[in-house]
Design a protein around this motif. Structure first.
Motif, PDB file in Angstrom:
ATOM      1  N   ARG A  22       0.747  -1.121   0.053  1.00 49.59           N
ATOM      2  CA  ARG A  22      -0.258  -0.340  -0.211  1.00 49.59           C
ATOM      3  C   ARG A  22       0.922   1.470  -0.103  1.00 49.59           C
ATOM      4  O   ARG A  22       0.878   2.295  -0.325  1.00 49.59           O
ATOM      5  N   GLN A  39       0.191   0.773  -3.973  1.00 50.95           N
ATOM      6  CA  GLN A  39      -0.517  -0.417  -5.274  1.00 50.95           C
ATOM      7  C   GLN A  39      -2.010   0.306  -5.589  1.00 50.95           C
ATOM      8  O   GLN A  39      -2.669   1.548  -5.057  1.00 50.95           O
ATOM      9  N   THR A  40      -2.323   0.018  -6.837  1.00 51.36           N
ATOM     10  CA  THR A  40      -3.395   0.383  -7.105  1.00 51.36           C
ATOM     11  C   THR A  40      -4.365  -0.264  -7.793  1.00 51.36           C
ATOM     12  O   THR A  40      -5.618  -0.420  -8.044  1.00 51.36           O
ATOM     13  N   ASP A  41      -3.773  -1.916  -8.020  1.00 49.17           N
ATOM     14  CA  ASP A  41      -5.014  -3.245  -7.857  1.00 49.17           C
ATOM     15  C   ASP A  41      -4.825  -3.695  -7.044  1.00 49.17           C
ATOM     16  O   ASP A  41      -3.758  -4.077  -6.166  1.00 49.17           O
ATOM     17  N   THR A 100      -2.641  -7.240  -6.088  1.00 48.96           N
ATOM     18  CA  THR A 100      -1.460  -6.790  -5.138  1.00 48.96           C
ATOM     19  C   THR A 100      -1.790  -7.406  -4.623  1.00 48.96           C
ATOM     20  O   THR A 100      -0.219  -8.304  -3.515  1.00 48.96           O
ATOM     21  N   ASP A 106       0.902  -2.526 -11.257  1.00 48.26           N
ATOM     22  CA  ASP A 106       1.928  -2.468 -10.521  1.00 48.26           C
ATOM     23  C   ASP A 106       3.308  -2.727  -9.835  1.00 48.26           C
ATOM     24  O   ASP A 106       3.855  -2.643  -9.179  1.00 48.26           O
ATOM     25  N   ALA A 114       5.873   0.385  -9.470  1.00 50.86           N
ATOM     26  CA  ALA A 114       5.219   1.073  -7.847  1.00 50.86           C
ATOM     27  C   ALA A 114       5.795  -0.201  -6.665  1.00 50.86           C
ATOM     28  O   ALA A 114       6.178  -0.064  -5.661  1.00 50.86           O
ATOM     29  N   GLN A 115       5.826  -1.118  -7.192  1.00 48.67           N
ATOM     30  CA  GLN A 115       6.009  -2.422  -6.062  1.00 48.67           C
ATOM     31  C   GLN A 115       7.811  -2.587  -6.126  1.00 48.67           C
ATOM     32  O   GLN A 115       8.368  -3.216  -5.436  1.00 48.67           O
TER      33      GLN A 115
END
Length: 279
Positions: free
Chosen positions: A136, A140-142, A145, A226, A229-230
């Motif tokens: 988070r 996280q957008t999905d 994830t 994601d 971002a991850q």
């Protein structure tokens, strides 16, 4: 020392691989994950550094109350003071922090696990939940994830367990499930006495294969949307999987020593993921 300085010092002094993965985050996200990591270190240190179980239990009870008060708008500890400004932004909930404390309580209440299902419950609390919160904060957008992050957290924890078999035994704990020790005919006293055998090596190879399976599963679960971002989580996967392979290459000689990667190797894995997007 203000709260942000406190958590920064706590994270940096731990010497953990996690610290390397935070380096490339934007300032606000880095501040949030540093505060969250410092919280995890605080409660974990209660178990590892307090020799009297009764005192440790009292301290964990204090932390449970402190977390509850923090989410009610009242907090006194610098870790919570540093973390709470980020809670709403990144969806950090009281249940997440209480779960981590509950996992640490398990260390006080039991030193052995009957089977893998029991160990999974422990890993869920001390690592899976941590992975979810970290995802988070990273961005996280999905919703898919979450399962990736939880699975990756468990893979990292199993790697820790494999690395620390000898150290944990010295503290009176054996995390390897009793049913699997029996399956490979490895006796607890052999671990406590640091006695290697082909049976022990086979047991540890079984554990390593399970961990590799979790890494593979986690990576397959991460949605493409994601992946960028991850990256910090993927950096952790790269460092810890490299560590696992190092342990394998040394034939699981983990009873008398702590096998680790040099800071330079950790930085290389982090840079490779950041710059090239490769593990």
């Amino acid at each position: 020392m203000n709260p942000d300085q406190y958590v920064q010092d706590k994270a940096a002094s731990s010497g953990s691989s996690f610290y390397y993965a935070f380096l490339f985050l934007p300032q606000e996200r880095r501040a949030a994950i540093t505060a969250f990591y410092a919280f995890c270190r605080e409660v974990d240190d209660v178990v590892d550094e307090v020799s009297d179980p009764g005192v440790a239990a009292t301290k964990l009870a204090w932390w449970k109350t402190e977390v509850h008060k923090a989410f009610a708008g009242q907090t006194t500890h610098p870790v919570m003071q540093a973390l709470m400004p980020h809670a709403k932004t990144y969806g950090i909930e009281e249940r997440h922090l209480q779960a981590v404390i509950e996992g640490c309580q398990m260390d006080l209440e039991q030193t052995r696990y009957l089977d893998y299902a029991g160990l999974q419950r422990y890993c869920h609390l001390v690592a899976g939940i941590v992975g979810e919160v970290a995802a988070r904060i990273f961005g996280q957008t999905d919703e898919r994830t979450t399962e990736y992050a939880h699975t990756l957290g468990q893979a990292l924890q199993l790697t820790n367990i494999i690395r620390d078999v000898g150290e944990d035994a010295m503290r009176g704990r054996i995390y390897l499930p009793i049913s699997e020790l029996q399956q490979f005919d490895v006796k607890a006293h052999e671990i406590n006495k640091r006695e290697y055998s082909d049976r022990f090596t086979a047991l540890m190879r079984f554990q390593a294969e399970r961990a590799h399976g979790l890494y593979d599963k986690a990576l397959a679960l991460l949605p493409d949307a994601d992946r960028r971002a991850q990256k910090p989580g993927l950096m952790m996967a790269s460092i810890y999987r490299t560590l696992l392979r190092e342990i394998e290459s040394e034939n699981f000689q983990v009873l008398h020593q702590r096998i680790s990667l040099t800071p330079l190797r950790k930085l290389w894995r982090v840079w490779k993921m950041q710059a090239l997007g490769r593990m």
